[in-house]
Write a protein that holds these residues in place. Structure first.
Motif, PDB file in Angstrom:
ATOM      1  N   UNK A 137       0.824  -1.202   0.000  1.00 11.59           N
ATOM      2  CA  UNK A 137       0.000   0.000   0.000  1.00 11.59           C
ATOM      3  C   UNK A 137       0.861   1.256   0.000  1.00 11.59           C
ATOM      4  N   UNK A 138       1.932   1.224   0.797  1.00 15.46           N
ATOM      5  CA  UNK A 138       2.818   2.381   0.878  1.00 15.46           C
ATOM      6  C   UNK A 138       3.465   2.660  -0.479  1.00 15.46           C
ATOM      7  N   UNK A 139       3.868   1.615  -1.170  1.00 15.54           N
ATOM      8  CA  UNK A 139       4.459   1.782  -2.496  1.00 15.54           C
ATOM      9  C   UNK A 139       3.459   2.448  -3.450  1.00 15.54           C
ATOM     10  N   UNK A 140       2.202   1.992  -3.417  1.00 15.98           N
ATOM     11  CA  UNK A 140       1.192   2.586  -4.290  1.00 15.98           C
ATOM     12  C   UNK A 140       1.010   4.071  -3.989  1.00 15.98           C
ATOM     13  N   UNK A 141       0.986   4.416  -2.708  1.00 18.02           N
ATOM     14  CA  UNK A 141       0.826   5.815  -2.311  1.00 18.02           C
ATOM     15  C   UNK A 141       2.022   6.639  -2.789  1.00 18.02           C
ATOM     16  N   UNK A 142       3.237   6.124  -2.572  1.00 20.36           N
ATOM     17  CA  UNK A 142       4.440   6.842  -2.981  1.00 20.36           C
ATOM     18  C   UNK A 142       4.504   6.986  -4.500  1.00 20.36           C
ATOM     19  N   UNK A 143       4.161   5.926  -5.210  1.00 20.26           N
ATOM     20  CA  UNK A 143       4.210   5.979  -6.676  1.00 20.26           C
ATOM     21  C   UNK A 143       3.193   6.978  -7.221  1.00 20.26           C
ATOM     22  N   UNK A 144       1.998   6.977  -6.636  1.00 23.57           N
ATOM     23  CA  UNK A 144       0.981   7.927  -7.093  1.00 23.57           C
ATOM     24  C   UNK A 144       1.415   9.363  -6.817  1.00 23.57           C
ATOM     25  N   UNK A 145       1.948   9.615  -5.627  1.00 24.68           N
ATOM     26  CA  UNK A 145       2.396  10.968  -5.285  1.00 24.68           C
ATOM     27  C   UNK A 145       3.547  11.411  -6.185  1.00 24.68           C
ATOM     28  N   UNK A 146       4.497  10.505  -6.430  1.00 28.38           N
ATOM     29  CA  UNK A 146       5.634  10.848  -7.293  1.00 28.38           C
ATOM     30  C   UNK A 146       5.165  11.175  -8.708  1.00 28.38           C
ATOM     31  N   UNK A 147       4.224  10.384  -9.213  1.00 27.28           N
ATOM     32  CA  UNK A 147       3.687  10.632 -10.554  1.00 27.28           C
ATOM     33  C   UNK A 147       3.066  12.024 -10.633  1.00 27.28           C
ATOM     34  N   UNK A 148       2.367  12.406  -9.607  1.00 25.09           N
ATOM     35  CA  UNK A 148       1.704  13.711  -9.610  1.00 25.09           C
ATOM     36  C   UNK A 148       2.688  14.855  -9.401  1.00 25.09           C
ATOM     37  N   UNK A 149       3.674  14.636  -8.558  1.00 26.73           N
ATOM     38  CA  UNK A 149       4.666  15.683  -8.299  1.00 26.73           C
ATOM     39  C   UNK A 149       5.511  15.997  -9.526  1.00 26.73           C
ATOM     40  N   UNK A 150       5.643  15.036 -10.434  1.00 24.84           N
ATOM     41  CA  UNK A 150       6.485  15.228 -11.620  1.00 24.84           C
ATOM     42  C   UNK A 150       5.668  15.356 -12.904  1.00 24.84           C
ATOM     43  N   UNK A 151       4.367  15.586 -12.769  1.00 22.54           N
ATOM     44  CA  UNK A 151       3.490  15.691 -13.936  1.00 22.54           C
ATOM     45  C   UNK A 151       3.530  17.099 -14.530  1.00 22.54           C
ATOM     46  N   UNK A 152       3.296  17.180 -15.834  1.00 24.35           N
ATOM     47  CA  UNK A 152       3.147  18.463 -16.529  1.00 24.35           C
ATOM     48  C   UNK A 152       1.677  18.782 -16.803  1.00 24.35           C
ATOM     49  N   UNK A 153       0.787  17.986 -16.289  1.00 26.42           N
ATOM     50  CA  UNK A 153      -0.647  18.187 -16.488  1.00 26.42           C
ATOM     51  C   UNK A 153      -1.231  18.854 -15.243  1.00 26.42           C
ATOM     52  N   UNK A 154      -1.662  20.116 -15.339  1.00 30.36           N
ATOM     53  CA  UNK A 154      -2.171  20.803 -14.143  1.00 30.36           C
ATOM     54  C   UNK A 154      -3.371  20.119 -13.505  1.00 30.36           C
ATOM     55  N   UNK A 155      -4.116  19.315 -14.260  1.00 30.80           N
ATOM     56  CA  UNK A 155      -5.267  18.617 -13.680  1.00 30.80           C
ATOM     57  C   UNK A 155      -4.843  17.394 -12.881  1.00 30.80           C
ATOM     58  N   UNK A 156      -3.599  16.971 -13.037  1.00 30.59           N
ATOM     59  CA  UNK A 156      -3.069  15.784 -12.358  1.00 30.59           C
ATOM     60  C   UNK A 156      -2.032  16.161 -11.304  1.00 30.59           C
ATOM     61  N   UNK A 157      -1.244  17.174 -11.588  1.00 26.19           N
ATOM     62  CA  UNK A 157      -0.053  17.493 -10.788  1.00 26.19           C
ATOM     63  C   UNK A 157      -0.410  17.982  -9.389  1.00 26.19           C
TER      64      UNK A 157
END
Length: 658
Positions: free
Chosen positions: A188-208
């Motif tokens: 579960x922790x990995x999923x949370x970290x992966x989701x947060x990392x994906x959003x922190x490094x996104x160029x899509x303002x609706x996702x980031x």
């Protein structure tokens, strides 16, 4: 119309407006850091030699040049400045003073459209993402911070949450990319970290997502050892999800306490420090959670409503500057989150973020100076002054004004080199150089051995943030002064001229992310550390020695001996106890910083023998180190040299045609 020739509110002289041009092309210092022209020179000993830019290899520069040049123009758009004015005039507030009409807590933070649109612009332009999703390895970071340099003066402080977003992304990447650290994460922790990392490094303002960084508390300020916020492991509590759609749990830790200075209060997540039974620890916390009982303002049910995750805004700070940035006092009551790393290792984990935020602070300060000097350069081309006997000249023809502006530009160039060098060192720590990513010869002279990169970064971030942010405040004030009374105005009517806003905001630089004295004390502690101090000293020594012996087209001035100067400082550090050194913290940090800046200026000037950069180097030696002596020549010669520094031209004739 008046027949007397008198001036009036709508009659008489009106100053022609200066034209602010794209800094990518207009700023000679930026051009040298990013895109120095390729030139082929001939020497009898070496034949034809290709000179290149200091910080970026030719292929990286070629790939990125058009996009970065476009960014330099985009940040000067009327819409950007309209958003800045909106963000400054309509400052964030808490609706209803934190309570609803019936007295229940309802701490809804309200931010303006200008603030939100500036955040979206920075995200879409990849201000953070380009440090992660580009293929340039160690050179991703200097490229990222050169882009930030162009953006920061137009961003109305959205760069603050971007900096913490960058730091959080770096921290999560560390735990996801390391096989050893990743193996310690639950599914579960990995999923949370992966989701947060994906959003922190996104160029899509609706996702980031942006991120907060909450450390400061009432007892200690920058002394986090006195943190009173606590965290208790309660995995069996049914606390729900961060989002109904994603079904990601909020975390097994219950966090309670009070954070005294919390910027980026509108972020979607935060990284904070809290005490556990095993010591000070780092936590990732979602800012919001799914609220099944949420309703609209008129009481209609919301199927995917949200509320704050155990968080209450006590009040927003009323600040001298950075007024568009929501900074709050926060009450944490059963805020749910995830432990990052090991209990008791909070300082070690949070230092990853501090490396980023401190470099962001330094680059933002220098970026503000770059904008201030850009406005000053434009003003000299349109403002006329009396020059005696009824004659008038433009400021660009005034030897006194241009000498002042050249000295300011020379100082700015040294600060910029140091800031971008710190970002390059960060890049090396993240992406070791390989055969396909060789630095330029000049940069090779500034590159430590791989084993010394981390020890160098450990002290370079403290040194750079302290030295650059402190020097930038009076330098930005000088930019204001160069415009006279216009510089002192809050120029909402022409936001691009609003250097007083930049000055006001820049004053926080020597305070946040560690005050100057805090950083100097950390610098001393790092160099005296029984395990890592010797390696940091060795890293500094290697860089200073290699850079000072770089063979190029700049003669070594008589009396300039950076190795000897460094050796004297090193011997003092090695031979004196930590306690006795603390009182000398500023003197030591400034001494090392000035040696580093001197070798950076030397290598820069030596890459191509540029006369203006050689003059910048000599000015630094005279003004800061008291060595070397420039040939003064006639007033006409001096003006020509000053113009070459300020405008990157060869003399008055070229500058006057700009």
């Amino acid at each position: 119309m008046s027949t007397t020739g008198s001036s009036g509110a709508d009659e008489g002289f009106f100053q022609k407006s200066p034209i602010l041009t794209n800094q990518f092309h207009d700023d000679a210092c930026f051009r040298r850091c990013f895109k120095r022209e390729h030139r082929v020179s001939y020497t009898a000993a070496l034949g034809y030699v290709l000179t290149t830019a200091v910080f970026l290899p030719a292929d990286t520069r070629a790939d990125a040049e058009a996009e970065v040049a476009a960014l330099g123009q985009d940040v000067l758009a009327d819409q950007i400045f309209a958003w800045v004015t909106d963000a400054e005039r309509n400052q964030p507030y808490v609706r209803g003073s934190g309570r609803d009409v019936f007295g229940r807590r309802a701490g809804v933070l309200v931010t303006t459209e200008g603030w939100r649109e500036l955040q979206n612009f920075g995200i879409a332009k990849g201000v953070v993402a380009c440090g992660y999703d580009t293929p340039y390895g160690a050179f991703s970071r200097p490229l990222q911070f050169l882009r930030l340099h162009l953006w920061t003066a137009s961003c109305a402080n959205v760069g603050c949450p971007s900096a913490m977003q960058d730091g959080a992304a770096s921290l999560l990447r560390k735990h996801l990319a390391s096989r050893k650290l990743a193996s310690q994460l639950s599914a579960e922790q990995r999923k949370v970290f992966e989701d947060a990392y994906r959003r922190l490094t996104s160029r899509d303002p609706t996702v980031a997502w942006t991120s907060g960084q909450w450390m400061t508390e009432r007892p200690g300020g920058s002394d986090v050892s006195r943190t009173q916020t606590t965290a208790v492991y309660k995995p069996d509590d049914n606390v729900g999800f961060a989002s109904k759609r994603q079904q990601l749990p909020l975390g097994p830790w219950s966090i309670n306490g009070f954070k005294w200075f919390s910027s980026a209060t509108d972020s979607r997540m935060a990284v904070l420090l809290a005490q556990t039974q095993n010591g000070l620890s780092t936590f990732l916390v979602p800012m919001r959670k799914h609220d099944p009982s949420a309703t609209t303002m008129t009481g209609q049910p919301l199927t995917d409503g949200e509320c704050l995750n155990g968080l209450h805004i006590s009040r927003l700070k009323n600040k001298f500057g950075t007024q568009s940035l929501p900074t709050a006092e926060l009450v944490l009551e059963d805020m749910r989150g995830w432990l990052v790393g090991q209990e008791g290792k909070g300082i070690q984990e949070i230092s990853v973020i501090l490396n980023l935020t401190r470099i962001h602070s330094a680059v933002a300060a220098v970026g503000g100076i770059g904008r201030g000097l850009g406005v000053a350069r434009a003003y000299t081309l349109v403002r006329e002054i009396g020059s005696g006997r009824g004659t008038r000249i433009r400021l660009v023809e005034s030897p006194l004004h241009m000498r002042t502006l050249a000295d300011m530009t020379a100082e700015y160039h040294g600060l910029m080199l140091l800031s971008i060098y710190a970002s390059y060192t960060l890049g090396l720590a993240e992406h070791p150089l390989g055969d396909k990513a060789a630095p330029t010869p000049a940069l090779a002279a500034l590159t430590p051995q791989a084993k010394l990169v981390e020890p160098l970064l450990r002290v370079l971030t403290q040194l750079t943030k302290a030295y650059v942010c402190k020097a930038s405040v009076p330098l930005m004030f000088a930019c204001m002064e160069s415009l006279g009374g216009i510089g002192y105005l809050l120029n909402e009517e022409a936001e691009y001229l609003n250097v007083s806003r930049i000055f006001r905001d820049m004053c926080v630089g020597p305070i946040w992310e560690g005050t100057t004295d805090v950083l100097c004390a950390d610098f001393v502690r790092a160099l005296k550390h029984p395990k890592g101090g010797a390696d940091s000293l060795a890293a500094l020594e290697e860089v200073i020695t290699k850079a000072s012996t770089f063979q190029g087209k700049q003669a070594r001035p008589i009396g300039w001996d950076p190795v000897q100067r460094w050796t004297s400082i090193r011997d003092r550090i090695v031979g004196t106890s930590q306690g006795d050194l603390m009182g000398e913290g500023r003197e030591l940090l400034w001494g090392v910083a000035e040696v580093l800046v001197s070798v950076l200026l030397y290598v820069d000037a030596a890459t191509d023998g540029n006369l203006a950069m050689g003059d910048v180097f000599y000015r630094f030696l005279e003004g800061k180190l008291g060595v070397g002596k420039r040939a003064r020549g006639t007033a006409k010669d001096g003006l020509s040299r000053d113009l070459a520094i300020v405008y990157g031209t060869d003399g008055l004739g070229s500058a006057s045609r700009l």
